[in-house]
Enzyme design. Structure first.
Site, short mmCIF file in Angstrom:
data_model
loop_
_atom_site.label_atom_id
_atom_site.label_comp_id
_atom_site.label_asym_id
_atom_site.label_seq_id
_atom_site.Cartn_x
_atom_site.Cartn_y
_atom_site.Cartn_z
N LYS A 1 35.65 -111.18 -73.08
CA LYS A 1 34.53 -112.02 -72.69
C LYS A 1 34.26 -113.08 -73.74
O LYS A 1 34.11 -114.27 -73.43
CB LYS A 1 33.27 -111.18 -72.47
N ASP B 1 30.55 -111.22 -67.82
CA ASP B 1 29.52 -110.39 -68.44
C ASP B 1 28.84 -109.57 -67.35
O ASP B 1 29.30 -109.53 -66.21
CB ASP B 1 28.51 -111.25 -69.21
#
Length: 283
Positions: free
Chosen positions: A188, A206
């Site tokens: 991420k 996320d």
């Protein structure tokens, strides 16, 4: 004498702790809940839960997956999001590529507002890898102590700064493999940095993007990597560059986890969430 086998039972939790298991009101005895089937993979898993006052969702399981969104709806979905914010950017405050990397590392399991509050003073003292190493782990830790998991994060910021100095002359690398080799950097974080700093069309997943992708049917997946791969496959041009920002912001402010704001959703017509009409009518 044979020993009788018993099954130990945990003490029942309160309704506020049990996500959707009680479907009857304690006061009136009337049914206030729902039980509906969702099919997850090959197994038929029944999703139990409730829609309570104000349209709040309460589920047994943490995530449900809706029917997949058709390809023509996906383009229209992002076109609508683009109308609301043509050029979205991260809400993390940063000065350069290095401070962006640090801010994203610190943002894990923390709010952008909380991270910005902590990094304001930190970046005034250290806005480069060399300055961060000179500052030292103890002072980094003191600067970010208001953020969750601050001890481990401060250690990672110090170590990644050392690595950047030793291997990249203090500069932030551009590739996924190089970024993932840095302490505290996961997929991420790497995707956010590649997109925000270097203009590469990546898909950072996320908690907001994961929830929204499953709930809307945009890119259903059992884990973040599966969702990332589906987004990469399905999101068309010209929406690829800003797609993950639109999804993050939409999930943060509209498609909320427990109380989605379906009544103001700009992509309501394309969303495949089965309960959107019920929630909209309850507002």
């Amino acid at each position: 004498m044979p020993v009788k086998k018993t099954i130990s039972q945990k003490k029942p939790r309160r309704d506020s702790d049990i996500l959707g298991r009680s479907t009857r009101s304690k006061s009136s005895g009337k049914s206030v809940g729902f039980s509906m089937p969702f099919y997850l993979g090959r197994r038929r898993t029944k999703q139990k839960g409730r829609i309570v006052a104000g349209g709040t969702l309460v589920y047994d399981n943490a995530m449900t997956r809706s029917r997949q969104m058709p390809a023509d709806h996906i383009a229209a979905f992002f076109a609508k999001l683009a109308e609301t914010d043509p050029a979205p950017r991260t809400e993390l405050a940063y000065k350069n590529h290095f401070t962006l990397l640090v801010a994203v590392v610190l943002s894990a399991q923390a709010t952008d507002i909380g991270v910005n509050r902590a990094t304001k003073g930190l970046f005034e003292k250290a806005d480069s890898a060399a300055k961060m190493v000179a500052l030292g782990e103890a002072k980094i830790r003191d600067a970010v102590k208001t953020i969750g998991l601050y001890r481990n994060k401060a250690k990672n910021v110090f170590l990644l700064s050392q690595k950047l100095l030793a291997e990249y002359d203090g500069k932030v690398p551009e590739t996924m493999d190089e970024l993932l080799a840095l302490p505290g950097v996961g997929r991420k974080t790497a995707n956010v940095v590649m997109n925000e700093a270097f203009g590469i069309a990546t898909f950072a997943v996320d908690t907001h993007v994961f929830r929204l992708s499953n709930r809307s049917g945009l890119a259903p997946g059992k884990d973040v990597l599966a969702v990332e791969k589906k987004l990469d496959k399905k999101v068309p041009e010209p929406f690829r560059m800003h797609a993950h920002h639109w999804l993050i912001l939409h999930g943060r402010y509209v498609c909320l986890a427990r109380k989605p704001r379906c009544h103001i959703c700009p992509v309501y017509d394309y969303c495949r969430f089965k309960d959107k009409e019920k929630i909209k009518d309850m507002i």
